[in-house]
Structure formats: structure tokens, C-alpha cells
Motif scaffolding. Sequence first.
Motif, PDB file in Angstrom:
ATOM      1  N   GLN A 400       0.856  -1.205   0.000  1.00 31.21           N
ATOM      2  CA  GLN A 400       0.000   0.000   0.000  1.00 31.21           C
ATOM      3  C   GLN A 400       0.876   1.234   0.000  1.00 31.21           C
ATOM      4  O   GLN A 400       0.687   2.141  -0.779  1.00 31.21           O
ATOM      5  CB  GLN A 400      -0.888   0.043   1.251  1.00 31.21           C
ATOM      6  CG  GLN A 400      -2.263  -0.522   1.040  1.00 31.21           C
ATOM      7  CD  GLN A 400      -2.255  -2.000   1.351  1.00 31.21           C
ATOM      8  OE1 GLN A 400      -1.969  -2.378   2.471  1.00 31.21           O
ATOM      9  NE2 GLN A 400      -2.545  -2.804   0.367  1.00 31.21           N
ATOM     10  N   ASN A 401       1.819   1.247   0.919  1.00 34.94           N
ATOM     11  CA  ASN A 401       2.667   2.427   1.053  1.00 34.94           C
ATOM     12  C   ASN A 401       4.092   2.019   1.412  1.00 34.94           C
ATOM     13  O   ASN A 401       4.285   1.169   2.268  1.00 34.94           O
ATOM     14  CB  ASN A 401       2.167   3.352   2.173  1.00 34.94           C
ATOM     15  CG  ASN A 401       0.742   3.817   1.928  1.00 34.94           C
ATOM     16  OD1 ASN A 401      -0.205   3.216   2.392  1.00 34.94           O
ATOM     17  ND2 ASN A 401       0.609   4.893   1.179  1.00 34.94           N
ATOM     18  N   ARG A 447       8.650   8.063  -1.609  1.00 33.51           N
ATOM     19  CA  ARG A 447       7.417   7.323  -1.299  1.00 33.51           C
ATOM     20  C   ARG A 447       6.794   6.759  -2.556  1.00 33.51           C
ATOM     21  O   ARG A 447       6.958   7.312  -3.650  1.00 33.51           O
ATOM     22  CB  ARG A 447       6.402   8.270  -0.645  1.00 33.51           C
ATOM     23  CG  ARG A 447       6.736   8.644   0.781  1.00 33.51           C
ATOM     24  CD  ARG A 447       5.696   9.585   1.343  1.00 33.51           C
ATOM     25  NE  ARG A 447       5.786  10.904   0.748  1.00 33.51           N
ATOM     26  CZ  ARG A 447       4.799  11.526   0.132  1.00 33.51           C
ATOM     27  NH1 ARG A 447       3.618  10.962   0.005  1.00 33.51           N
ATOM     28  NH2 ARG A 447       4.974  12.733  -0.378  1.00 33.51           N
ATOM     29  N   SER A 449       2.940   4.344  -3.556  1.00 33.46           N
ATOM     30  CA  SER A 449       1.769   3.681  -2.974  1.00 33.46           C
ATOM     31  C   SER A 449       1.148   2.724  -3.975  1.00 33.46           C
ATOM     32  O   SER A 449       1.313   2.880  -5.186  1.00 33.46           O
ATOM     33  CB  SER A 449       0.741   4.718  -2.517  1.00 33.46           C
ATOM     34  OG  SER A 449       0.378   5.534  -3.593  1.00 33.46           O
ATOM     35  N   ASN A 450       0.469   1.691  -3.429  1.00 32.19           N
ATOM     36  CA  ASN A 450      -0.299   0.737  -4.239  1.00 32.19           C
ATOM     37  C   ASN A 450       0.543   0.164  -5.374  1.00 32.19           C
ATOM     38  O   ASN A 450       0.220   0.338  -6.536  1.00 32.19           O
ATOM     39  CB  ASN A 450      -1.551   1.434  -4.787  1.00 32.19           C
ATOM     40  CG  ASN A 450      -2.535   0.448  -5.400  1.00 32.19           C
ATOM     41  OD1 ASN A 450      -2.567  -0.723  -5.018  1.00 32.19           O
ATOM     42  ND2 ASN A 450      -3.305   0.909  -6.364  1.00 32.19           N
TER      43      ASN A 450
HETATM   44  C1  LIG Z   1      -1.162   4.817   1.057  1.00 30.19           C
HETATM   45  O1  LIG Z   1      -1.551   4.210  -0.168  1.00 30.19           O
HETATM   46  C2  LIG Z   1      -2.878   4.480  -0.572  1.00 30.19           C
HETATM   47  C3  LIG Z   1      -3.151   3.704  -1.842  1.00 30.19           C
HETATM   48  O2  LIG Z   1      -2.876   2.356  -1.674  1.00 30.19           O
HETATM   49  C4  LIG Z   1      -3.038   5.964  -0.778  1.00 30.19           C
HETATM   50  O3  LIG Z   1      -4.385   6.255  -1.115  1.00 30.19           O
HETATM   51  C5  LIG Z   1      -2.645   6.714   0.488  1.00 30.19           C
HETATM   52  O4  LIG Z   1      -2.662   8.109   0.231  1.00 30.19           O
HETATM   53  C6  LIG Z   1      -1.270   6.330   0.933  1.00 30.19           C
HETATM   54  N1  LIG Z   1      -0.940   6.948   2.189  1.00 30.19           N
HETATM   55  C7  LIG Z   1       0.174   7.647   2.367  1.00 30.19           C
HETATM   56  C8  LIG Z   1       0.383   8.168   3.756  1.00 30.19           C
HETATM   57  O5  LIG Z   1       0.976   7.845   1.477  1.00 30.19           O
END
Ligand SMILES: *[C@@H]1O[C@H](CO)[C@@H](O)[C@H](O)[C@H]1NC(C)=O
Length: 485
Positions: A400-401, A447, A449-450
Motif C-alpha cells: 500500500q505504502n 514514497r 503507494s499501491n
Molecule cells: C497509502 O496508499 C494508498 C493507496 O494504496 C493511498 O491512497 C494513500 O494516500 C497512501 N498513504 C500515504 C500516507 O501515502
Amino acid sequence: MKGGLVCVMILTALVVRGYAVEYIAAVVEFQPAISPSPSRTIEDNVHEYVAFIESAKREAANIIVFPEYGLTGMVLSQLENYSIEIPDVGSGPTFNDINLHRLANAAREHGMFVVANVLEKSRGAANKTIFYNTNFVLNLEGKIVAKYRKINLFAEPLVTPGPRDQNNTFDTPFGKFGMFICFDILFYNPSMSTIASGQVKNIIYPTAWFSSLPYYHSLNVQHGYAVVNKVNLLAANLNNVTAGNGGSGIYGANGQVLNYYISGLGSSRLLVAKVGSNDPQAFRSYGLKGFSGFDNKKELESYITPGSFSATGYTVRKIELSNGVELKEKVCQKGFCCEFSITANTSNIPEVYQLVVYDGQGKVIPAVDMLPIRVCALMVCDSRGESCASRDILSSTTFQNISIRAEVKNGKEHFYRPVTLRTQLTPLEPLMYEESTSKDMRTINIRTSNNTDIVLFGIYGRSNGSTIVFSSIFLVIMAAVRTLF
Ligand SMILES: *[C@@H]1O[C@H](CO)[C@@H](O)[C@H](O)[C@H]1NC(C)=O
Ligand SMILES: *[C@@H]1O[C@H](CO)[C@@H](O)[C@H](O)[C@H]1NC(C)=O
Ligand SMILES: *[C@@H]1O[C@H](CO)[C@@H](O)[C@H](O)[C@H]1NC(C)=O
Ligand SMILES: *[C@@H]1O[C@H](CO)[C@@H](O)[C@H](O)[C@H]1NC(C)=O
Ligand SMILES: *[C@@H]1O[C@H](CO)[C@@H](O)[C@H](O)[C@H]1NC(C)=O
Ligand SMILES: *[C@@H]1O[C@H](CO)[C@@H](O)[C@H](O)[C@H]1NC(C)=O
Ligand SMILES: *[C@@H]1O[C@H](CO)[C@@H](O)[C@H](O)[C@H]1NC(C)=O
Ligand SMILES: *[C@@H]1O[C@H](CO)[C@@H](O)[C@H](O)[C@H]1NC(C)=O
């Protein structure tokens, strides 16, 4: 008169929205023809270049970039026969050299900036013939408006390094550009010094990059540069997949990959993208989008990526992935510390992920590491945790992150980039990079994500030291390695 008219047409074609000036960029991933003689080789490839300029015109391109060694292939001998004299900035639009003349004509006829790379024949001390690895830029009138001679040569023993203080910038109606070549991207001068003043927002990058893993895959190096420095990057790579040459792209200053190409099939390809738009949809809908996702994974098998990760000297922490991960961990080596923050949905996965941290001298193999480097990264390993950061390890983990933060003393001795890799060798998106400085400290944070299929995700710091001088023994080894591919 004609030049003036073309100029007005180009200017009206440009849309200014907010502060961003839009333009249409073309880069060519190019597989050179190798003809029976050096002169025929150059002539035949110039012929191909002109055809690509015509194709790019149909896509309304304002500028086109061809790769390093594109006119000759990676020649390392017989330079006398493979080189061209490039007259001073300001020359043109007519040239004695027929090949240069043809390219200038095409630039003029199609009203496009044309950037090509050649082996340049020049005169050194005592009127001795010397050779440079040179980019030159033709403007809409077919005149040479800029030249740049590669400073950081990579195993090119017969080529002279360019001067360390040359002017590698030029102006266009759609912004100020800087340029450098291939290995240069890993050195402070010119990759960081060119943009240090904040004036240059666009970088031209012809390359003939050998993708060695884990840190130096072509697309990831290109994307990382654009993300960190918030510049548009136009990267044109030579295509020779059995040697690991391939992977071209157009990257936006906002970190978006506008277009890219990576393939295991040996072929040339034109990439086009609208650059500088504030509208995210404009990126996606424009031009000829490159391959993406898993579609090309099988095809990529014939794309060679030498190199492997060795944990020697690294501080390594294995992470527990068995049933979901919510990890916050600080890992240090000597005084260099990295904070990892990772969340993932996992169950019964065969692969192992490790956190790795390193601060020290780069390894001799791969040779590009030879300066002091720093790394903090997440890496995939096989189930025994032995082989790491290999593109052959299948990963089923969805992260996810992932956030990695390094805090370093506020010195200038290193510059930092992301190092990322996915199994299918495509650029890793989204990729966020932030750097902030306080009085004594500098904080670097990357960073994503996903994301799935992550082989490597990390921060890479590299000494701002000057160029590597390759020993003659190394050159012999390189020549032997090249014949093995
Ligand atoms: C974590 O990942 C999700 C998608 O999987 C995203 O929507 C969210 O903003 C992310 N959170 C951070 C703190 O980056
Ligand atoms: C492609 O790479 C192979 C192996 O290194 C080499 O023999 C060949 O000359 C290269 N082709 C070009 C066009 O550079
Ligand atoms: C290379 O150049 C030299 C001198 O300019 C010439 O004598 C020779 O014929 C050329 N070789 C080829 C293969 O064109
Ligand atoms: C340098 O060498 C070239 C080629 O041999 C010759 O044409 C030129 O006149 C020489 N220049 C000087 C200053 O000697
Ligand atoms: C560098 O070259 C460009 C293009 O010729 C020119 O516009 C610019 O003024 C030059 N910059 C310097 C510092 O000489
Ligand atoms: C991961 O797990 C979280 C919480 O259990 C859930 O909300 C989310 O939808 C899952 N994401 C995926 C990609 O499976
Ligand atoms: C590189 O690092 C050294 C040592 O900190 C510093 O003196 C020098 O100014 C730096 N060079 C550049 C170009 O930033
Ligand atoms: C995560 O990525 C998958 C596949 O790319 C996509 O289908 C899904 O919508 C994404 N989820 C989030 C929360 O962004």
C-alpha cells in the motif's frame, strides 16, 4: 522570410497555460544500420533520421532527439572513418559535410529542433586529430545553436573528454534546455551543475546505456533524474538489446512518465509526448504510448541486464511478511540512518523482502559504482534470502505504502536519487521525492503507494566527486565482457 514565417507558426502553436509552456517532444530509440563501410553506415543512418524527422512532423513535434552513437553504432576503433567535423555554434544552414547538410535541411524544412550525437573530429595541441563524443543542436533555420562534448566517458579510450566548463545550454521559444550524454547522468558535473541555477527546465539526453542491475536500469535512472530535479527529460537510447542497450522515455517535471519504450525486440521506435502541460490527461492521451504492464514481460527476456546485488558490506534486515505488514524500522550503518515505513497486504507469500543500508566506497563491479555511495532500500530476495534484487524473482506482494527517509548532514558531498526497479523493467509510478534542509541536516524522503512487482525501492546517494578514470586493465575486461553478450 520563410524562417520568420515558420517561427510565427511555431509560436502560435505553443499554448501558455499558467507558467508552463507546452511543446511536443519526440525521442527516437534507434537501432543503427551497420553497412559495409563507415561512410555508408553514417549515410544510411542519416537517411533513417530524416524519415523519423518526417514522422515526428506528422505528430507536430517541436524538437526531436536521437541517441548517442546513433549514426555509427558503438564503434570503439577506426574513429577517423566514423567521425564528422562539427563547425562552431552559429554555423549553417549550409554545411560542407553532406550528412550534416541533410540533417540541417530536414530541421529547416520541418521547422523542428534536431538534436543528434556524433563522434566529432577535431584538432588538439600541435594540430593533432582528436575525437569527442558530441551532441549538436540544429534550430528551425538549420543552424547549429549548441554543442556539448561528453565529459564522463565510459570505456571510450580513443575519445577525449569534453572541457568541464563548457556551455551546454540553448534557448528555444518553448524554454531553456541543457544537455549531456549517457554516463554523465551519474556525475555532479554536468548532471547537477547544468540545472543548479534553476534556469534550465528541460534536459536533452542522448544515451547508449548498458542496463546493469540493480541500480542502473535505463528507464529508472532516467525517471529518477526527472523526479528529483523537477525538470523535463527527453531521453533517447541506442537500441541493441543483446548488449543491454535500450529503454527511452519522455518524463515530465512533475514526475510523470509521459511516454516510454522498453522491449526485448531489436527495433527502432519513435516516442512522442506533449510536455509542460498542467492537464494530467494531456500526457496520457497524446502520442504513441510505449509498452506497459505485464504485456511485454515475456518479450523482455531477450533484453540482457548484467549485474547482481551482493550484500557484502551492507547492513541487512529481513522483514516479516507472513500476515500483513505495518512496519516502522530505523536501520543504520555507521552514522547513516534510514527510516522505513511500509504497509502491505500479504498472505502466504514465497518471496522475502529485506531492508538494506550502505555507506561506503562503491564496488568495482559494476564499475559505475566506483565513487563513494549511500543506499537505503527495500529489496526482494528469493525464499532463502540469498539472491536479492533480481528481476527473475516473482513477487506477489502488494505494497500500500512505502516511505523511506534518510537524514544526513547538510554537506554537499553526495547528491541523491531514487533507485527503483520492477520485474517488468518499466518505470515505477507513482514516485514521490522530497528533500528539505534545516540548519545542519538534510532530509530525503521517497514514497510510493499501491505497487506490485517491486524488485527494488530506495534512496541512492552518490559522491559529487569528479569522473572515474578507467584503467587499461578495466578496458580490456570491458572489451571481453562485451564480446560475451
Ligand atoms: C497509502 O496508499 C494508498 C493507496 O494504496 C493511498 O491512497 C494513500 O494516500 C497512501 N498513504 C500515504 C500516507 O501515502
Ligand atoms: C550490438 O552489441 C553487440 C554485442 O556487444 C555488438 O557486437 C554489435 O556490434 C552491437 N551493434 C551495434 C549496432 O552497435
Ligand atoms: C579510413 O580512412 C582512411 C584515411 O582517411 C582511408 O585511407 C581508409 O580507406 C578508410 N577506410 C575505410 C574502410 O573507409
Ligand atoms: C592542421 O591539419 C590539417 C589536416 O592535416 C590541415 O589541413 C591544417 O592546415 C592544419 N592546421 C595548422 C594550423 O597547421
Ligand atoms: C550558452 O549558449 C547559448 C546558446 O548559444 C547562449 O544563448 C548563452 O548565452 C550561452 N551562455 C553563456 C553563459 O555563455
Ligand atoms: C489491504 O488491506 C486493507 C485493510 O485490510 C484493505 O482496506 C485494502 O482494501 C486491501 N488492499 C488490497 C489491494 O488488497
Ligand atoms: C563536492 O563536495 C565537496 C566536499 O563537501 C565540496 O567542497 C564541493 O564544493 C562539492 N562540489 C560541488 C560541485 O558541489
Ligand atoms: C491499485 O492498483 C490497482 C492495479 O493497478 C488498481 O486496480 C487499484 O484501483 C489501485 N487502488 C488504489 C487504492 O489506488
